[in-house]
Design an enzyme around this catalytic site. Structure first.
Site, PDB file in Angstrom:
ATOM      1  N   LYS A   1     -24.162 -13.933  16.539  1.00 29.93           N
ATOM      2  CA  LYS A   1     -24.058 -12.474  16.404  1.00 29.93           C
ATOM      3  C   LYS A   1     -24.826 -11.783  17.516  1.00 29.93           C
ATOM      4  O   LYS A   1     -24.402 -10.779  18.064  1.00 29.93           O
ATOM      5  CB  LYS A   1     -24.685 -12.024  15.065  1.00 29.93           C
ATOM      6  CG  LYS A   1     -23.860 -12.346  13.872  1.00 29.93           C
ATOM      7  CD  LYS A   1     -24.587 -11.940  12.605  1.00 29.93           C
ATOM      8  CE  LYS A   1     -25.701 -12.905  12.272  1.00 29.93           C
ATOM      9  NZ  LYS A   1     -25.669 -13.473  10.938  1.00 29.93           N
TER      10      LYS A   1
ATOM     11  N   LYS B   1     -41.744 -11.746  25.321  1.00 28.07           N
ATOM     12  CA  LYS B   1     -40.836 -10.766  25.944  1.00 28.07           C
ATOM     13  C   LYS B   1     -41.589  -9.485  26.272  1.00 28.07           C
ATOM     14  O   LYS B   1     -41.411  -8.893  27.341  1.00 28.07           O
ATOM     15  CB  LYS B   1     -39.708 -10.437  24.962  1.00 28.07           C
ATOM     16  CG  LYS B   1     -38.331 -10.786  25.505  1.00 28.07           C
ATOM     17  CD  LYS B   1     -37.270 -10.181  24.617  1.00 28.07           C
ATOM     18  CE  LYS B   1     -35.987 -10.989  24.640  1.00 28.07           C
ATOM     19  NZ  LYS B   1     -35.152 -10.703  23.484  1.00 28.07           N
TER      20      LYS B   1
ATOM     21  N   LYS C   1     -23.939 -20.604  22.838  1.00 35.22           N
ATOM     22  CA  LYS C   1     -23.922 -20.751  21.375  1.00 35.22           C
ATOM     23  C   LYS C   1     -23.268 -19.525  20.752  1.00 35.22           C
ATOM     24  O   LYS C   1     -23.604 -18.398  21.115  1.00 35.22           O
ATOM     25  CB  LYS C   1     -25.366 -20.873  20.876  1.00 35.22           C
ATOM     26  CG  LYS C   1     -25.499 -20.831  19.356  1.00 35.22           C
ATOM     27  CD  LYS C   1     -26.962 -20.745  18.921  1.00 35.22           C
ATOM     28  CE  LYS C   1     -27.126 -20.808  17.426  1.00 35.22           C
ATOM     29  NZ  LYS C   1     -27.218 -19.596  16.684  1.00 35.22           N
TER      30      LYS C   1
HETATM   31  P1  ADP Z   1     -26.359 -15.963  14.227  1.00 35.48           P
HETATM   32  O1  ADP Z   1     -26.897 -16.861  15.333  1.00 35.48           O
HETATM   33  O2  ADP Z   1     -24.942 -15.591  14.491  1.00 35.48           O
HETATM   34  O3  ADP Z   1     -27.252 -14.764  13.978  1.00 35.48           O
HETATM   35  P2  ADP Z   1     -27.503 -16.960  11.801  1.00 35.48           P
HETATM   36  O4  ADP Z   1     -28.813 -17.139  12.507  1.00 35.48           O
HETATM   37  O5  ADP Z   1     -27.378 -15.873  10.798  1.00 35.48           O
HETATM   38  O6  ADP Z   1     -26.348 -16.820  12.914  1.00 35.48           O
HETATM   39  O7  ADP Z   1     -27.097 -18.353  11.160  1.00 35.48           O
HETATM   40  C1  ADP Z   1     -26.723 -18.583   9.829  1.00 35.48           C
HETATM   41  C2  ADP Z   1     -26.452 -20.075   9.713  1.00 35.48           C
HETATM   42  O8  ADP Z   1     -25.340 -20.474  10.549  1.00 35.48           O
HETATM   43  C3  ADP Z   1     -27.634 -20.942  10.161  1.00 35.48           C
HETATM   44  O9  ADP Z   1     -27.774 -22.048   9.280  1.00 35.48           O
HETATM   45  C4  ADP Z   1     -27.258 -21.413  11.547  1.00 35.48           C
HETATM   46  O10 ADP Z   1     -27.826 -22.667  11.883  1.00 35.48           O
HETATM   47  C5  ADP Z   1     -25.734 -21.504  11.461  1.00 35.48           C
HETATM   48  N1  ADP Z   1     -25.132 -21.207  12.770  1.00 35.48           N
HETATM   49  C6  ADP Z   1     -25.187 -20.025  13.422  1.00 35.48           C
HETATM   50  N2  ADP Z   1     -24.534 -20.070  14.610  1.00 35.48           N
HETATM   51  C7  ADP Z   1     -24.070 -21.343  14.730  1.00 35.48           C
HETATM   52  C8  ADP Z   1     -23.308 -22.038  15.740  1.00 35.48           C
HETATM   53  N3  ADP Z   1     -22.903 -21.421  16.855  1.00 35.48           N
HETATM   54  N4  ADP Z   1     -22.999 -23.335  15.526  1.00 35.48           N
HETATM   55  C9  ADP Z   1     -23.402 -23.964  14.386  1.00 35.48           C
HETATM   56  N5  ADP Z   1     -24.110 -23.355  13.394  1.00 35.48           N
HETATM   57  C10 ADP Z   1     -24.460 -22.076  13.553  1.00 35.48           C
END
Ligand code: ADP
Ligand code: TRP
Length: 329
Positions: free
Chosen positions: A203, A116, A200
């Site tokens: 956050k 990036k 997807k």
């Molecule tokens: P974010 O993408 O919201 O920052 P995190 O990276 O903190 O979420 O993810 C925490 C856990 O939740 C991980 O194990 C991740 O694989 C799962 N997770 C996050 N978003 C999703 C989604 N849209 N569908 C399924 N699992 C998810």
């Protein structure tokens, strides 16, 4: 007995993607008598993205209350905060010394920022601190410290587990067979949940449906799901975001009936109302537990304190083995 370990960073409000993708399957593992579960709040990992101490405090309670509200049983799970297990950070330093810098250069998260930066025409290391660069080593320390067999994670974390294996291997080559090699556990059936805009749910995209907001906010959030401009009488595609979410919360019969309504034409407003009904019904009992823990912080503190004590007992043993091997008795 197989030992499962996983961590989630307290970096925002937990959403329904986190629940179906990570929390629910992890709790199911912990309910099996064949497994031991170590689940923790990766608060020191969160430092790479948080700005203030208050944020870390608030998100930590939100995440801890979420795990508990979703059914984590502290009698079955060693549930703790990473920062309460200082052995992690001692092991982290030791592991730094068997980790080639090139391995960190190849880590996806770091590489993505470097790319990036190149696109933006700024220097390669712009905005990258050593916490971010060394992130995978700290994660290896979390995993290797308690001799984990399996690490349940989303696909995006696969490389981090591979790195943990590489680091364990390097250590063992140098010092003998001391560290256990972990395996990632990636649920095939758990699809990536879509967010409000069809991407997807994440956050970082600002397209989440929070797991535990009040009913009004839930309704309002559902109303923000992006839909097309078809008329209420037009048939709606069964693979629309609303139906995908509906299926997670409804009974077989409800799904059949709802799909019939979609196919024969239903206004998006009514479809959203139907989604709210099933989602709210599912979440209500958990929300009550969540609100309970959010207003009983000292109970949460006590659960995490007791968990850290258990985790440290196991951590101490690993660290003793490691220290002895490297010549630090
Ligand atoms: P974010 O993408 O919201 O920052 P995190 O990276 O903190 O979420 O993810 C925490 C856990 O939740 C991980 O194990 C991740 O694989 C799962 N997770 C996050 N978003 C999703 C989604 N849209 N569908 C399924 N699992 C998810
Ligand atoms: N990096 C993980 C994530 O972003 C969180 C995490 C930190 C983790 N330490 C861990 C996950 C150890 C599994 C095992 O989702």
């Amino acid at each position: 007995m197989k030992r499962y370990l996983t961590g989630i960073k307290p970096t925002g409000i937990p959403h329904i993607g986190n629940y179906f993708g990570a929390i629910k399957p992890a709790i199911e593992f912990s309910n099996s008598a064949d497994n031991e579960a170590y689940y923790f709040i990766a608060d020191y990992h969160a430092l790479t993205s948080l700005q203030t101490g208050k944020e870390l405090v608030d998100y930590t309670y939100e995440l801890a209350s979420t795990w508990l509200a979703c059914g984590l049983d502290p009698n079955k799970v060693v549930f703790y905060k990473q920062s309460d297990v200082p052995e992690t950070f001692e092991l982290n330093w030791i592991l730094c010394n068997v980790t080639p810098k090139g391995l960190m250069n190849r880590a996806h998260a770091y590489k993505a920022i470097v790319e990036k930066n190149a696109e933006a025409g700024v220097t390669a290391d712009e905005g990258i601190n050593m916490g971010l660069y060394n992130y995978p080593i700290l994660m290896a320390a979390d995993i290797l410290l308690v001799d984990s067999d399996y690490v349940p994670v989303g696909l995006d974390q696969k490389q981090h587990i591979e790195i943990a294996r590489d680091i364990a291997h390097n250590f063992n080559i140098k010092y003998g067979n001391i560290l256990k090699s972990p395996m990632e556990h990636i649920e095939k059936e758990v699809a990536t949940l879509e967010g409000l805009d069809g991407r997807k749910m994440s956050k970082s995209y600002g397209n989440i449906i929070p797991l535990f907001c009040d009913e009004k906010t839930l309704q309002k959030t559902i109303n923000r799901i992006v839909t097309d401009s078809s008329l209420p009488t037009d048939p709606k595609p069964l693979d629309c975001t609303i139906n995908k979410l509906y299926k997670l919360f409804a009974t077989e019969e409800e799904i059949k009936a709802f799909e019939k309504r979609l196919s024969s034409g239903i206004g998006w407003g009514d479809a959203k109302k139907a989604l709210f009904e099933v989602m709210n019904r599912f979440i209500t009992p958990m929300r009550e537990k969540y609100n309970y823990y959010m207003s009983h912080r000292s109970e949460v503190d006590e659960i995490l304190r007791a968990g850290a004590e258990k985790a440290r007992r196991v951590a101490r043993k690993t660290l003793d083995r490691v220290r002895k091997a490297i010549g630090c008795k």
